[in-house]
Design a protein around this motif. Structure first.
Motif, PDB file in Angstrom:
ATOM      1  N   ASP A 107      13.454  45.519 -10.897  1.00  0.00           N
ATOM      2  CA  ASP A 107      14.573  44.659 -10.507  1.00  0.00           C
ATOM      3  C   ASP A 107      14.983  44.818  -9.045  1.00  0.00           C
ATOM      4  O   ASP A 107      16.144  44.586  -8.682  1.00  0.00           O
ATOM      5  N   HIS A 108      14.016  45.192  -8.194  1.00  0.00           N
ATOM      6  CA  HIS A 108      14.299  45.222  -6.764  1.00  0.00           C
ATOM      7  C   HIS A 108      14.075  43.834  -6.159  1.00  0.00           C
ATOM      8  O   HIS A 108      13.361  42.994  -6.717  1.00  0.00           O
ATOM      9  N   TRP A 109      14.657  43.622  -5.009  1.00  0.00           N
ATOM     10  CA  TRP A 109      14.530  42.361  -4.264  1.00  0.00           C
ATOM     11  C   TRP A 109      13.406  42.567  -3.268  1.00  0.00           C
ATOM     12  O   TRP A 109      13.526  43.394  -2.360  1.00  0.00           O
ATOM     13  N   VAL A 110      12.299  41.855  -3.453  1.00  0.00           N
ATOM     14  CA  VAL A 110      11.070  42.159  -2.718  1.00  0.00           C
ATOM     15  C   VAL A 110      10.610  40.954  -1.905  1.00  0.00           C
ATOM     16  O   VAL A 110      10.501  39.834  -2.429  1.00  0.00           O
ATOM     17  N   THR A 111      10.313  41.200  -0.624  1.00  0.00           N
ATOM     18  CA  THR A 111       9.745  40.178   0.248  1.00  0.00           C
ATOM     19  C   THR A 111       8.288  40.519   0.517  1.00  0.00           C
ATOM     20  O   THR A 111       7.970  41.620   0.970  1.00  0.00           O
ATOM     21  N   SER A 112       7.405  39.580   0.212  1.00  0.00           N
ATOM     22  CA  SER A 112       5.969  39.738   0.444  1.00  0.00           C
ATOM     23  C   SER A 112       5.619  39.042   1.760  1.00  0.00           C
ATOM     24  O   SER A 112       5.722  37.823   1.872  1.00  0.00           O
ATOM     25  N   ILE A 113       5.194  39.835   2.752  1.00  0.00           N
ATOM     26  CA  ILE A 113       5.013  39.313   4.104  1.00  0.00           C
ATOM     27  C   ILE A 113       3.538  39.277   4.483  1.00  0.00           C
ATOM     28  O   ILE A 113       2.801  40.244   4.254  1.00  0.00           O
ATOM     29  N   SER A 114       3.113  38.172   5.063  1.00  0.00           N
ATOM     30  CA  SER A 114       1.746  38.036   5.564  1.00  0.00           C
ATOM     31  C   SER A 114       1.739  36.984   6.664  1.00  0.00           C
ATOM     32  O   SER A 114       2.712  36.253   6.848  1.00  0.00           O
ATOM     33  N   ARG A 115       0.632  36.925   7.393  1.00  0.00           N
ATOM     34  CA  ARG A 115       0.548  35.948   8.481  1.00  0.00           C
ATOM     35  C   ARG A 115       0.323  34.533   7.959  1.00  0.00           C
ATOM     36  O   ARG A 115       0.559  33.565   8.672  1.00  0.00           O
ATOM     37  N   THR A 116      -0.167  34.424   6.734  1.00  0.00           N
ATOM     38  CA  THR A 116      -0.238  33.132   6.040  1.00  0.00           C
ATOM     39  C   THR A 116       0.339  33.357   4.640  1.00  0.00           C
ATOM     40  O   THR A 116       0.580  34.487   4.237  1.00  0.00           O
ATOM     41  N   LEU A 117       0.553  32.304   3.921  1.00  0.00           N
ATOM     42  CA  LEU A 117       1.109  32.438   2.579  1.00  0.00           C
ATOM     43  C   LEU A 117       0.032  32.409   1.503  1.00  0.00           C
ATOM     44  O   LEU A 117       0.315  32.183   0.327  1.00  0.00           O
ATOM     45  N   SER A 118      -1.204  32.659   1.895  1.00  0.00           N
ATOM     46  CA  SER A 118      -2.290  32.698   0.917  1.00  0.00           C
ATOM     47  C   SER A 118      -2.328  34.067   0.252  1.00  0.00           C
ATOM     48  O   SER A 118      -1.721  35.030   0.724  1.00  0.00           O
ATOM     49  N   GLY A 119      -3.055  34.164  -0.847  1.00  0.00           N
ATOM     50  CA  GLY A 119      -3.200  35.436  -1.532  1.00  0.00           C
ATOM     51  C   GLY A 119      -2.345  35.514  -2.785  1.00  0.00           C
ATOM     52  O   GLY A 119      -1.756  34.531  -3.239  1.00  0.00           O
TER      53      GLY A 119
ATOM     54  N   PRO B  50       8.228  35.080  -0.675  1.00  0.00           N
ATOM     55  CA  PRO B  50       7.171  35.022   0.334  1.00  0.00           C
ATOM     56  C   PRO B  50       7.737  34.758   1.724  1.00  0.00           C
ATOM     57  O   PRO B  50       8.707  34.011   1.877  1.00  0.00           O
ATOM     58  N   ARG B  51       7.129  35.369   2.721  1.00  0.00           N
ATOM     59  CA  ARG B  51       7.583  35.173   4.092  1.00  0.00           C
ATOM     60  C   ARG B  51       6.405  35.308   5.044  1.00  0.00           C
ATOM     61  O   ARG B  51       5.573  36.190   4.898  1.00  0.00           O
ATOM     62  N   ILE B  52       6.325  34.423   6.016  1.00  0.00           N
ATOM     63  CA  ILE B  52       5.337  34.556   7.085  1.00  0.00           C
ATOM     64  C   ILE B  52       5.877  35.529   8.126  1.00  0.00           C
ATOM     65  O   ILE B  52       7.031  35.431   8.543  1.00  0.00           O
ATOM     66  N   GLY B  53       5.044  36.482   8.511  1.00  0.00           N
ATOM     67  CA  GLY B  53       5.464  37.452   9.504  1.00  0.00           C
ATOM     68  C   GLY B  53       4.257  38.179  10.068  1.00  0.00           C
ATOM     69  O   GLY B  53       3.192  38.207   9.460  1.00  0.00           O
ATOM     70  N   ASP B  54       4.436  38.784  11.221  1.00  0.00           N
ATOM     71  CA  ASP B  54       3.355  39.488  11.904  1.00  0.00           C
ATOM     72  C   ASP B  54       3.865  40.865  12.316  1.00  0.00           C
ATOM     73  O   ASP B  54       4.835  40.983  13.066  1.00  0.00           O
ATOM     74  N   ALA B  55       3.203  41.911  11.814  1.00  0.00           N
ATOM     75  CA  ALA B  55       3.625  43.273  12.129  1.00  0.00           C
ATOM     76  C   ALA B  55       3.501  43.590  13.614  1.00  0.00           C
ATOM     77  O   ALA B  55       4.102  44.558  14.092  1.00  0.00           O
ATOM     78  N   ALA B  56       2.734  42.798  14.346  1.00  0.00           N
ATOM     79  CA  ALA B  56       2.567  43.029  15.786  1.00  0.00           C
ATOM     80  C   ALA B  56       3.667  42.383  16.616  1.00  0.00           C
ATOM     81  O   ALA B  56       3.700  42.540  17.835  1.00  0.00           O
ATOM     82  N   ASP B  57       4.572  41.657  15.978  1.00  0.00           N
ATOM     83  CA  ASP B  57       5.679  40.981  16.656  1.00  0.00           C
ATOM     84  C   ASP B  57       6.927  41.852  16.513  1.00  0.00           C
ATOM     85  O   ASP B  57       7.596  41.842  15.474  1.00  0.00           O
ATOM     86  N   GLY B  58       7.247  42.607  17.543  1.00  0.00           N
ATOM     87  CA  GLY B  58       8.341  43.560  17.464  1.00  0.00           C
ATOM     88  C   GLY B  58       9.678  42.930  17.137  1.00  0.00           C
ATOM     89  O   GLY B  58      10.463  43.479  16.358  1.00  0.00           O
ATOM     90  N   ASP B  59       9.975  41.785  17.727  1.00  0.00           N
ATOM     91  CA  ASP B  59      11.253  41.129  17.476  1.00  0.00           C
ATOM     92  C   ASP B  59      11.370  40.711  16.011  1.00  0.00           C
ATOM     93  O   ASP B  59      12.430  40.872  15.389  1.00  0.00           O
ATOM     94  N   ASP B  60      10.281  40.188  15.460  1.00  0.00           N
ATOM     95  CA  ASP B  60      10.318  39.759  14.069  1.00  0.00           C
ATOM     96  C   ASP B  60      10.401  40.965  13.136  1.00  0.00           C
ATOM     97  O   ASP B  60      11.090  40.925  12.113  1.00  0.00           O
ATOM     98  N   VAL B  61       9.697  42.048  13.475  1.00  0.00           N
ATOM     99  CA  VAL B  61       9.785  43.277  12.674  1.00  0.00           C
ATOM    100  C   VAL B  61      11.234  43.761  12.634  1.00  0.00           C
ATOM    101  O   VAL B  61      11.748  44.144  11.571  1.00  0.00           O
ATOM    102  N   ALA B  62      11.905  43.760  13.768  1.00  0.00           N
ATOM    103  CA  ALA B  62      13.299  44.201  13.819  1.00  0.00           C
ATOM    104  C   ALA B  62      14.185  43.332  12.929  1.00  0.00           C
ATOM    105  O   ALA B  62      15.095  43.842  12.248  1.00  0.00           O
TER     106      ALA B  62
END
Length: 204
Positions: free
Chosen positions: A24-36, A44-56
């Motif tokens: 029952d946790h609130w979970v965000t699944s992050i990837s550069r595309t929404l495939s998988g 689901p969320r689009i995101g890039d671990a190499a983007d510091g501002d978005d990581v913050a």
């Protein structure tokens, strides 16, 4: 708990997401595309671990950040993966960072790493070496970063779920664990942190 999982649609990440959702946790699944593979009820969320501002931004919206990413197996630069982990560590702020690791760097005897043994698959050795760079990057991140490098056993199978596991630190304690039981170990540590700024290892 609010949990962000980079690489959430992947083979390991999807199991961690699914396990956290059963609790029952609130979970965000992050990837550069929404495939998988994105389990039902995950966000689901689009995101890039190499983007510091978005990581913050992601970190500010969650209680813990998990990296279930891995280095490219299709010819991408290994250093790109290391830099992505460095970016995560530099931008999660006060949030905990749990990095899904790789077991090749575990010791099987004093001074002898698993990846240096004859039995270790040669095709996995480059990935194991990259993960050693990742572990070192976390160790170099400084005392303000609340990180955990969590390595599964060398052989991670599709099943069955046993509902149990053992934990070790830098020395290999077992050869195998299922994906579901590794996800169980990760979720237990997320809920009740017992290890900080170390390399942890889960196996049967």
């Amino acid at each position: 708990m609010r949990i962000a999982v980079y690489g959430g649609p992947g083979r390991v990440g999807s199991r961690i997401v699914a396990e956290a959702l059963t609790r029952d946790h609130w979970v965000t699944s992050i990837s550069r595309t929404l495939s998988g593979d994105i389990p039902d009820h995950a966000r689901p969320r689009i995101g890039d671990a190499a983007d510091g501002d978005d990581v913050a931004k992601v970190a500010s919206e969650h209680d813990v950040v998990v990296s279930a990413m891995g280095p490219s197996r299709t010819g991408g630069r290994p250093q790109t993966f290391v830099q992505a982990i460095e970016t995560l560590a530099a931008n999660v702020g006060t949030r905990r960072l749990v990095v899904v690791g790789q077991g090749g760097g575990l010791e099987v005897a004093p001074g002898l790493r698993l990846l240096d043994t004859v039995a270790y698959p040669a095709d996995l050795r480059p990935e194991a070496l990259v993960h050693l760079d990742v572990l070192q990057a976390l160790r170099d991140a400084g005392g303000l970063v609340d990180w955990l490098y969590f390595a599964p056993a060398p052989s991670m199978t599709d099943g069955p779920r046993m509902g149990r596991y053992r934990l070790g630190l830098d020395s290999a304690i077992g050869d195998a664990i299922s994906l579901d039981d590794y996800a169980l170990a990760v979720a237990d540590e997320l809920e009740t942190p017992h290890h900080r700024r170390v390399r942890l290892h889960a196996a049967y």
